[in-house]
Design a protein around this motif. Sequence first.
Motif, PDB file in Angstrom:
ATOM      1  N   MET A 177     -29.048  -1.707  80.943  1.00 48.75           N
ATOM      2  CA  MET A 177     -28.750  -2.769  81.611  1.00 48.75           C
ATOM      3  C   MET A 177     -30.301  -3.867  80.654  1.00 48.75           C
ATOM      4  N   VAL A 178     -29.699  -5.058  80.551  1.00 47.26           N
ATOM      5  CA  VAL A 178     -30.951  -6.096  80.214  1.00 47.26           C
ATOM      6  C   VAL A 178     -31.210  -7.223  81.189  1.00 47.26           C
ATOM      7  N   ASN A 179     -32.015  -7.291  81.206  1.00 43.72           N
ATOM      8  CA  ASN A 179     -33.699  -8.228  82.100  1.00 43.72           C
ATOM      9  C   ASN A 179     -33.618  -8.991  82.289  1.00 43.72           C
ATOM     10  N   VAL A 180     -32.891 -10.081  81.898  1.00 46.47           N
ATOM     11  CA  VAL A 180     -33.178 -12.114  81.364  1.00 46.47           C
ATOM     12  C   VAL A 180     -33.452 -12.578  82.341  1.00 46.47           C
ATOM     13  N   GLY A 181     -34.790 -13.062  82.715  1.00 47.01           N
ATOM     14  CA  GLY A 181     -35.329 -13.879  84.377  1.00 47.01           C
ATOM     15  C   GLY A 181     -34.731 -13.632  85.063  1.00 47.01           C
ATOM     16  N   GLY A 182     -34.798 -11.978  85.718  1.00 48.05           N
ATOM     17  CA  GLY A 182     -34.661 -11.807  86.651  1.00 48.05           C
ATOM     18  C   GLY A 182     -33.552 -11.608  86.713  1.00 48.05           C
ATOM     19  N   ARG A 183     -32.720 -11.484  86.005  1.00 46.68           N
ATOM     20  CA  ARG A 183     -30.436 -11.242  86.415  1.00 46.68           C
ATOM     21  C   ARG A 183     -30.536 -10.074  85.402  1.00 46.68           C
ATOM     22  N   LYS A 184     -29.963  -9.208  85.940  1.00 48.77           N
ATOM     23  CA  LYS A 184     -29.580  -7.656  84.878  1.00 48.77           C
ATOM     24  C   LYS A 184     -27.703  -7.762  84.692  1.00 48.77           C
ATOM     25  N   ILE A 185     -27.835  -8.205  83.369  1.00 42.24           N
ATOM     26  CA  ILE A 185     -26.783  -7.969  82.345  1.00 42.24           C
ATOM     27  C   ILE A 185     -26.399  -6.682  82.264  1.00 42.24           C
ATOM     28  N   ASP A 186     -24.868  -7.202  82.048  1.00 42.00           N
ATOM     29  CA  ASP A 186     -24.080  -4.993  80.983  1.00 42.00           C
ATOM     30  C   ASP A 186     -23.954  -5.827  79.610  1.00 42.00           C
ATOM     31  N   PRO A 187     -24.735  -5.747  78.895  1.00 41.73           N
ATOM     32  CA  PRO A 187     -24.053  -6.108  77.539  1.00 41.73           C
ATOM     33  C   PRO A 187     -22.612  -5.693  77.014  1.00 41.73           C
ATOM     34  N   ILE A 188     -22.281  -4.569  77.544  1.00 38.24           N
ATOM     35  CA  ILE A 188     -20.362  -4.425  77.437  1.00 38.24           C
ATOM     36  C   ILE A 188     -19.854  -5.195  77.680  1.00 38.24           C
ATOM     37  N   GLU A 189     -20.555  -5.972  79.371  1.00 38.32           N
ATOM     38  CA  GLU A 189     -18.992  -7.086  79.743  1.00 38.32           C
ATOM     39  C   GLU A 189     -19.355  -8.187  78.310  1.00 38.32           C
ATOM     40  N   VAL A 190     -20.242  -8.411  78.618  1.00 39.48           N
ATOM     41  CA  VAL A 190     -20.626  -9.778  77.282  1.00 39.48           C
ATOM     42  C   VAL A 190     -20.083  -9.209  76.297  1.00 39.48           C
ATOM     43  N   THR A 191     -20.114  -7.865  75.588  1.00 36.12           N
ATOM     44  CA  THR A 191     -19.326  -7.665  74.255  1.00 36.12           C
ATOM     45  C   THR A 191     -17.741  -7.932  73.917  1.00 36.12           C
ATOM     46  N   GLU A 192     -17.357  -7.388  75.296  1.00 42.25           N
ATOM     47  CA  GLU A 192     -15.585  -7.326  75.592  1.00 42.25           C
ATOM     48  C   GLU A 192     -15.439  -9.046  75.780  1.00 42.25           C
ATOM     49  N   VAL A 193     -15.778  -9.636  76.342  1.00 48.74           N
ATOM     50  CA  VAL A 193     -15.472 -11.156  75.923  1.00 48.74           C
ATOM     51  C   VAL A 193     -15.838 -11.821  74.498  1.00 48.74           C
ATOM     52  N   LEU A 194     -16.595 -11.885  74.006  1.00 49.46           N
ATOM     53  CA  LEU A 194     -16.870 -11.522  72.090  1.00 49.46           C
ATOM     54  C   LEU A 194     -15.647 -11.565  71.641  1.00 49.46           C
ATOM     55  N   ARG A 195     -15.555  -9.738  71.831  1.00 48.24           N
ATOM     56  CA  ARG A 195     -14.136  -8.984  71.154  1.00 48.24           C
ATOM     57  C   ARG A 195     -12.859 -10.290  71.562  1.00 48.24           C
ATOM     58  N   GLU A 196     -12.656 -10.692  72.529  1.00 44.81           N
ATOM     59  CA  GLU A 196     -11.567 -11.893  72.638  1.00 44.81           C
ATOM     60  C   GLU A 196     -11.319 -12.371  71.898  1.00 44.81           C
ATOM     61  N   ALA A 197     -12.205 -13.444  71.075  1.00 48.24           N
ATOM     62  CA  ALA A 197     -12.569 -14.574  70.666  1.00 48.24           C
ATOM     63  C   ALA A 197     -11.690 -14.703  69.327  1.00 48.24           C
ATOM     64  N   PRO A 198     -11.384 -15.419  68.952  1.00 44.75           N
ATOM     65  CA  PRO A 198     -10.410 -15.213  67.911  1.00 44.75           C
ATOM     66  C   PRO A 198     -11.451 -15.158  66.151  1.00 44.75           C
ATOM     67  N   GLY A 199     -10.822 -14.192  65.697  1.00 47.66           N
ATOM     68  CA  GLY A 199     -11.119 -14.314  63.641  1.00 47.66           C
ATOM     69  C   GLY A 199     -12.823 -13.130  64.748  1.00 47.66           C
TER      70      GLY A 199
END
Length: 468
Positions: free
Chosen positions: A367-389
């Motif tokens: 998990m990445v801690n940015v400004g007190g909020r925990k973010i799962d890089p895998i979640e963001v990775t999966e969203v970006l992989r769905e983008a065209p190109g």
Amino acid sequence: MFSRFGDTLAVTDPDSSLTYSQLADRAGAVSAWVAGHGSDEERTRVGIHATNSTDYVAAYAGVLLAGAVPFLVDSSFGPFELSRIAEDCSLDLLIHAPDTAVTSLTEEPLSHDGELGALVASRLRGHAASRLPLLATTEVCRFTSGSTGRPNCIEFSGRAVHAAAANWAKGTALGAEDRIACLAALSNGLAFNTSLLAAFLTGASLHLSRGLPTASRVVKLLERTEATRLVAFPALYESMVRRGSGAGFETVGAAISSGAPLRESVREEFTRLTGVPIHNYYGVAEAGPLTFAADGPGVGLGTPLPGVQLLADENGIRVRSESMGSRYLNAAGVFEARVDSRGYYHTGDQGRLQADGLHLTGRTGRMVNVGGRKIDPIEVTEVLREAPGVVDVVVFEYENRHGEPTLAAVVSAGPGASAQDLRKHCAQVLPPFKVPSILHLTDRIPANSIGKPSVPRLRRLLDDAHSN
């Protein structure tokens, strides 16, 4: 609890204020409204999705008073994450700001005669999935980033929530004379544990801000309320130091920081400018407030609060607290798997105990801690992989030019892809704090000798890009 403090000021926001007696009346009105719109078969599940205000506090207290269960949802969550939460947790009602986009989630808007103040409410659509039962002891639910990309819903008993507030008040000497200026969202653990119930247990007053907490806005809040305590994330203290002035802090006796590492140079400069010591605090969403640095100076996170036992060894930091959550409602067995046979919860942090208290040294998890909020890089990775190109993506923590941790993404993409388009794609699905602040396009993701992405080389790639 509220009425015993009578006409003492309880809570304010920039537009309104409530004494304890008035807060009790408002909570009673909300309670009656919830009872009239809730479920007859079991406890009503009420999501609260709004920014800090006196209306938020009255709604939270009223839902509890009605015997319903409040689900405190981060106000930055958009329709995508709201829909996940509504489905996973089978929410019945949602109390929210009038401009919240909830049309796709709701069955009907619900009218009220002022009981909710400036907030509005909607009845949520039912879902085909079975309704997961709450534990009989559960009185409040809060959320943390989940390992599956869906927010995990933490169930808390009333006893655990009360212990978090009472032990914080005792361990930090919070008293009725205190006036707390809170710059963190009440749904976040920093505010929930240090400022919400803790203030009302002691008869202190809670003062809430609204909008982006700029340095000038913070100073106005402090001067208006004559605050004795300031509760904020490290980014705010960074901002105050960059402002270069200590004016406005004359009544503040203590500043409290948590959620992300605070650089020692920032703490020293803030205290030099304002004369106010910054006290570090360590807590995790699942276990509540855990340590407090009462003496201020020093780089440690302090010693355990009352009701907390803490271990720090090669297995990471493990805690056992009276404010521990019970489980994740929507992730069966995940919470339980992190609790050992002695009842200690594995936080995922690494650290050591020294004379001045706990020191964090890293994470055992991803998990990445940015400004007190925990973010799962895998979640963001999966969203970006769905983008065209997009061909490949790596999302990781990276320090920005101010030395603060931020979320970065390096993306390998075909012709025609742009960072602007990728950000727009993320923003359609993710809340703003999960959209990478740094997004770099490259022809190929650098890999190590076994073919895995090389994070050191990725960091150098960003270093070179930002130095040009």
